[in-house]
Design an enzyme around this catalytic site. Structure first.
Site, PDB file in Angstrom:
ATOM      1  N   ASP A 189      47.357 -17.433  -9.959  1.00 29.27           N
ATOM      2  CA  ASP A 189      47.605 -18.811 -10.378  1.00 29.27           C
ATOM      3  C   ASP A 189      49.099 -19.116 -10.299  1.00 29.27           C
ATOM      4  O   ASP A 189      49.887 -18.532 -11.031  1.00 29.27           O
ATOM      5  CB  ASP A 189      47.087 -18.973 -11.819  1.00 29.27           C
ATOM      6  CG  ASP A 189      47.449 -20.319 -12.406  1.00 29.27           C
ATOM      7  OD1 ASP A 189      47.731 -21.254 -11.628  1.00 29.27           O
ATOM      8  OD2 ASP A 189      47.454 -20.434 -13.654  1.00 29.27           O
TER       9      ASP A 189
ATOM     10  N   ASN B 226      50.585 -22.171 -10.759  1.00 25.54           N
ATOM     11  CA  ASN B 226      51.127 -23.316 -11.511  1.00 25.54           C
ATOM     12  C   ASN B 226      50.674 -23.375 -12.976  1.00 25.54           C
ATOM     13  O   ASN B 226      50.717 -24.417 -13.610  1.00 25.54           O
ATOM     14  CB  ASN B 226      50.789 -24.624 -10.793  1.00 25.54           C
ATOM     15  CG  ASN B 226      49.277 -24.845 -10.710  1.00 25.54           C
ATOM     16  OD1 ASN B 226      48.503 -23.935 -11.019  1.00 25.54           O
ATOM     17  ND2 ASN B 226      48.862 -26.026 -10.321  1.00 25.54           N
TER      18      ASN B 226
ATOM     19  N   ASP C  10      47.745 -23.192 -14.697  1.00 25.07           N
ATOM     20  CA  ASP C  10      46.588 -23.891 -15.272  1.00 25.07           C
ATOM     21  C   ASP C  10      45.402 -22.944 -15.469  1.00 25.07           C
ATOM     22  O   ASP C  10      44.289 -23.377 -15.769  1.00 25.07           O
ATOM     23  CB  ASP C  10      46.192 -25.108 -14.418  1.00 25.07           C
ATOM     24  CG  ASP C  10      45.783 -24.714 -13.005  1.00 25.07           C
ATOM     25  OD1 ASP C  10      45.805 -23.502 -12.678  1.00 25.07           O
ATOM     26  OD2 ASP C  10      45.441 -25.622 -12.214  1.00 25.07           O
TER      27      ASP C  10
ATOM     28  N   ASP D 275      45.049 -20.335  -6.984  1.00 21.33           N
ATOM     29  CA  ASP D 275      45.222 -21.436  -6.039  1.00 21.33           C
ATOM     30  C   ASP D 275      45.855 -20.957  -4.727  1.00 21.33           C
ATOM     31  O   ASP D 275      46.215 -19.782  -4.600  1.00 21.33           O
ATOM     32  CB  ASP D 275      46.078 -22.539  -6.679  1.00 21.33           C
ATOM     33  CG  ASP D 275      47.279 -21.963  -7.400  1.00 21.33           C
ATOM     34  OD1 ASP D 275      48.046 -21.235  -6.753  1.00 21.33           O
ATOM     35  OD2 ASP D 275      47.433 -22.199  -8.623  1.00 21.33           O
TER      36      ASP D 275
ATOM     37  N   ASP E 124      35.026 -19.435   4.604  1.00 14.51           N
ATOM     38  CA  ASP E 124      33.626 -19.267   4.241  1.00 14.51           C
ATOM     39  C   ASP E 124      32.883 -20.496   4.742  1.00 14.51           C
ATOM     40  O   ASP E 124      33.284 -21.634   4.465  1.00 14.51           O
ATOM     41  CB  ASP E 124      33.512 -19.148   2.716  1.00 14.51           C
ATOM     42  CG  ASP E 124      32.433 -18.181   2.307  1.00 14.51           C
ATOM     43  OD1 ASP E 124      31.308 -18.307   2.832  1.00 14.51           O
ATOM     44  OD2 ASP E 124      32.694 -17.304   1.468  1.00 14.51           O
TER      45      ASP E 124
ATOM     46  N   ASP F  94      27.764 -17.973   5.290  1.00 18.21           N
ATOM     47  CA  ASP F  94      26.966 -17.844   4.075  1.00 18.21           C
ATOM     48  C   ASP F  94      25.465 -17.944   4.368  1.00 18.21           C
ATOM     49  O   ASP F  94      25.043 -18.837   5.112  1.00 18.21           O
ATOM     50  CB  ASP F  94      27.387 -18.991   3.141  1.00 18.21           C
ATOM     51  CG  ASP F  94      26.867 -18.837   1.736  1.00 18.21           C
ATOM     52  OD1 ASP F  94      27.284 -17.914   1.039  1.00 18.21           O
ATOM     53  OD2 ASP F  94      26.026 -19.678   1.330  1.00 18.21           O
TER      54      ASP F  94
ATOM     55  N   GLU G  20      26.304 -13.384   6.578  1.00 15.23           N
ATOM     56  CA  GLU G  20      25.658 -12.830   5.388  1.00 15.23           C
ATOM     57  C   GLU G  20      24.161 -12.893   5.671  1.00 15.23           C
ATOM     58  O   GLU G  20      23.568 -13.963   5.624  1.00 15.23           O
ATOM     59  CB  GLU G  20      26.008 -13.641   4.140  1.00 15.23           C
ATOM     60  CG  GLU G  20      25.478 -12.965   2.886  1.00 15.23           C
ATOM     61  CD  GLU G  20      25.391 -13.875   1.682  1.00 15.23           C
ATOM     62  OE1 GLU G  20      25.392 -13.360   0.560  1.00 15.23           O
ATOM     63  OE2 GLU G  20      25.291 -15.108   1.845  1.00 15.23           O
TER      64      GLU G  20
ATOM     65  N   HIS H 293      32.047 -10.850  -4.109  1.00 10.99           N
ATOM     66  CA  HIS H 293      32.000 -11.668  -5.330  1.00 10.99           C
ATOM     67  C   HIS H 293      30.596 -11.789  -5.922  1.00 10.99           C
ATOM     68  O   HIS H 293      30.435 -12.421  -6.955  1.00 10.99           O
ATOM     69  CB  HIS H 293      32.549 -13.057  -4.999  1.00 10.99           C
ATOM     70  CG  HIS H 293      31.669 -13.755  -4.000  1.00 10.99           C
ATOM     71  ND1 HIS H 293      31.541 -13.320  -2.689  1.00 10.99           N
ATOM     72  CD2 HIS H 293      30.835 -14.816  -4.120  1.00 10.99           C
ATOM     73  CE1 HIS H 293      30.677 -14.098  -2.065  1.00 10.99           C
ATOM     74  NE2 HIS H 293      30.242 -15.013  -2.907  1.00 10.99           N
ATOM     75  N   ASP H 294      29.586 -11.257  -5.252  1.00 13.03           N
ATOM     76  CA  ASP H 294      28.217 -11.315  -5.784  1.00 13.03           C
ATOM     77  C   ASP H 294      27.776  -9.981  -6.386  1.00 13.03           C
ATOM     78  O   ASP H 294      26.685  -9.891  -6.942  1.00 13.03           O
ATOM     79  CB  ASP H 294      27.216 -11.659  -4.668  1.00 13.03           C
ATOM     80  CG  ASP H 294      27.419 -13.056  -4.108  1.00 13.03           C
ATOM     81  OD1 ASP H 294      27.845 -13.945  -4.863  1.00 13.03           O
ATOM     82  OD2 ASP H 294      27.148 -13.246  -2.906  1.00 13.03           O
TER      83      ASP H 294
HETATM   84  C1  GLC Z   1      25.871 -16.429  -0.855  1.00  5.33           C
HETATM   85  C2  GLC Z   1      27.140 -16.386  -1.655  1.00  5.33           C
HETATM   86  C3  GLC Z   1      26.796 -16.643  -3.081  1.00  5.33           C
HETATM   87  C4  GLC Z   1      26.147 -18.013  -3.193  1.00  5.33           C
HETATM   88  C5  GLC Z   1      24.964 -18.159  -2.227  1.00  5.33           C
HETATM   89  C6  GLC Z   1      24.569 -19.579  -2.054  1.00  5.33           C
HETATM   90  O1  GLC Z   1      24.990 -15.436  -1.220  1.00  5.33           O
HETATM   91  O2  GLC Z   1      27.794 -15.166  -1.460  1.00  5.33           O
HETATM   92  O3  GLC Z   1      27.898 -16.534  -3.931  1.00  5.33           O
HETATM   93  O4  GLC Z   1      25.675 -18.209  -4.481  1.00  5.33           O
HETATM   94  O5  GLC Z   1      25.294 -17.677  -0.954  1.00  5.33           O
HETATM   95  O6  GLC Z   1      25.528 -20.283  -1.331  1.00  5.33           O
HETATM   96 CA    CA Z   2      46.519 -22.944 -10.519  1.00  2.37          CA
END
Ligand code: GLC
Ligand code: CA
Length: 546
Positions: A21, A23, A25, A29, A98, A200, A253, A319-320
């Site tokens: 971050d 700035n 908040d 970013d 993405d 995705d 993915e 991230h999943d």
């Molecule tokens: C992919 C992403 C996930 C998202 C899903 C729907 O699996 O990695 O985070 O919730 O697609 O877009």
């Molecule tokens: Ca920020």
């Protein structure tokens, strides 16, 4: 030998909201990313995959795009984005965006217009009459986040399809205009100088029919939309019309694909695919239930994919997913050893390695015992479903089940140093912060020559300096069921030998290879006398032969 940037370089995934971050908040970013580019350069990263930074109501944290041409103000402006691409380029780092095109946000202009049946956007989505005089959804499909995949809309008395949350509306790829809109988006970003896309849920975009699905406990309906022929035709078009022309890198993915299906997606369609088979080894088919993980199953799955698919993606985290050390290693007794063992796997197998932010410093899962702390939309959906089905189950138990799939574990802010908020921000972060930040952070890793971060750095350099690791063939040696052992061989280059004990057992060393130890997670003075492989031991050896 034709050299390819993606074969020689490592991808680093940034989850922008939780990276840095700039700035104050509490939200990561784009300027924050720019200020950390030197850190990434120093780590040896050549490609960044940015999770979504587009305009979005953030129902699914940006995987619900409201405009593909605008940046969410939390992250900055289009000028910031252009600056990021420029600054990255100066450091020889390329960027993957993405690409979330299975669905748009319900706040996307197209969807808002589409509610009107006379609008040209009406057919961009799946608007249908329900069954039983419109009382029941048009079919029995499940949403991936549990519950029905259809939502009723009062404004026009129709239902719309959403394979994810009800604010993520599925686009209709039978409509030629949708395909043209997507090609426009692809070109817009490639013209800005990005390298390509992480695509995705890309193997679900084409719905062959909307018939009822065979009843399943999870994902009823999938036979009508997973890996369909129509899906392949669309990707071939994107490739021919756009990707190829820009020499773009694309990674799909592709949830639930077999090696054979993945190969099809790589035939004039995408550069490579994510397989998740190795990440499902500790889950049952209904993913709220855990299963005991056996290291030998990881070995088998990795070998299967390496043998059948010519170019893989090598990764454990995103991230999943939950953080990997607790899943495949032992964070209590062999924290450093098992983290480095996992690094060795992703950096020496054949394929493009993907590192998720924080993985390189050994970050661990955050734990959630209060529903109010959870941000993840899918975790909330799962909570509601369990509550509906099992109203008497104790809250603690429900949260335990939700926890298996809660995706917030790895979405906690990156820990940069031991100062408050882990140096991520000057104020409290948007999501629960890691309780381990004083020990596990970038600075403490940089200060310790034996750290996980320094191991990653070293191994990334080794990978760059030894082309057999990026371009060589892979030959597996049969051995103990918990030992993964292989050669990477390339003509006119020394063969690289890798041996990895995937388990916490001490195992008799099955192979004595001679040569120079390039990397190891133990203090090994001489490999000649190495009679046993210690728990989670990994060795990368440059041999004296080809
Ligand atoms: C992919 C992403 C996930 C998202 C899903 C729907 O699996 O990695 O985070 O919730 O697609 O877009
Ligand atoms: Ca920020």
């Amino acid at each position: 030998m034709e050299r390819k940037y993606y074969q020689e370089n490592v991808v680093y995934q940034i989850y922008p909201r939780s990276f840095y971050d700039s700035n104050g908040d509490g939200i990561g970013d784009i300027q924050g990313i720019i200020s950390k580019l030197d850190y990434l350069k120093d780590l040896g990263v050549g490609i960044i995959w940015l999770s979504p930074i587009y305009k979005s109501p953030l129902d699914d944290m940006g995987y619900d795009v409201a405009s593909y041409y605008e940046i969410h103000p939390d992250y900055g402006t289009m000028d910031d984005m252009e600056e990021l691409i420029e600054e990255a380029k100066k450091r020889n780092i390329r960027i993957l965006m993405d690409l979330v095109i299975n669905h748009t946000s319900d706040e996307h202009e197209w969807f808002i217009q589409s509610k009107d049946p006379s609008s040209k956007y009406h057919d961009y989505y799946y608007w249908k009459k329900g069954r039983n005089k419109n009382k029941k959804p048009p079919n029995n499909w499940d949403s991936m986040f549990s519950g029905s995949a259809w939502e009723y809309d009062q404004d026009n008395n129709l239902w719309y399809l959403h394979l994810y949350s009800k604010k993520q509306v599925d686009l209709n790829y039978h409509n030629e205009n949708v395909i043209m809109e997507v090609e426009k988006i692809l070109k817009f970003w490639l013209d800005k100088g990005i390298y390509g896309f992480r695509c995705d849920v890309i193997n679900q975009i084409y719905k062959t029919s909307l018939k009822n699905g065979r009843k399943k406990l999870f994902m009823t309906g999938q036979e009508h939309y997973l890996n369909q022929d129509g899906n392949h035709l669309i990707l071939k078009r994107f490739n021919r019309d756009v990707f190829q022309k820009y020499d773009a890198m694309t990674v799909g993915e592709t949830f639930g694909v077999s090696p054979q299906e993945a190969i099809k997606f790589m035939d004039d369609e995408l550069t490579m695919c994510f397989s998740f088979e190795h990440l499902n080894l500790d889950k049952r088919s209904i993913p709220v239930f855990k299963k005991k993980y056996h290291p030998s199953s990881l070995k088998n799955v990795l070998i299967k994919w390496q043998k059948e698919v010519n170019w893989n993606t090598c990764f454990f985290e995103n991230h999943d997913q939950h953080r990997s050390i607790e899943r495949y290693g032992d964070s209590k007794h062999y924290y450093l050893e098992s983290a480095k063992m996992l690094a060795t796997i992703i950096l020496t197998l054949r394929g493009t390695p993907f590192i998720y932010q924080g993985e390189e410093i050994g970050m661990l899962d955050n734990h959630y015992d209060n529903l109010n702390d959870i941000q993840d939309v899918s975790a909330h959906r799962v909570y509601q479903t369990i509550r509906r089905l099992l109203p008497l189950l104790k809250e603690k138990k429900v949260l335990e089940l939700v926890d298996v799939n809660n995706r917030d574990h790895s979405r906690t802010p990156m820990c940069w140093d031991a100062s408050s908020h882990g140096g991520f921000s000057t104020v409290k972060a948007w999501i629960k912060e890691s309780p381990d930040y004083q020990k596990i952070n970038v600075q403490s890793n940089l200060d310790n020559p034996n750290s996980i971060l320094n191991y990653y750095k070293n191994l990334i350099q080794i990978r760059k300096n030894h082309l057999s690791i990026s371009y060589g063939t892979i030959e597996f040696l049969s051995s103990n069921k918990n030992v993964l052992c292989f050669y990477r061989k390339l003509e006119n280059h020394p063969a690289i030998f890798v041996i990895i004990n995937l388990s916490k057992k001490r195992i008799k060393n099955p192979y004595y290879e001679q040569g120079e130890v390039l990397a190891t997670n133990y203090d090994v003075s001489s490999i000649d006398k190495l009679d046993y492989l210690a728990p989670y031991m990994a060795l990368v050896i440059k041999t004296n032969h080809q």
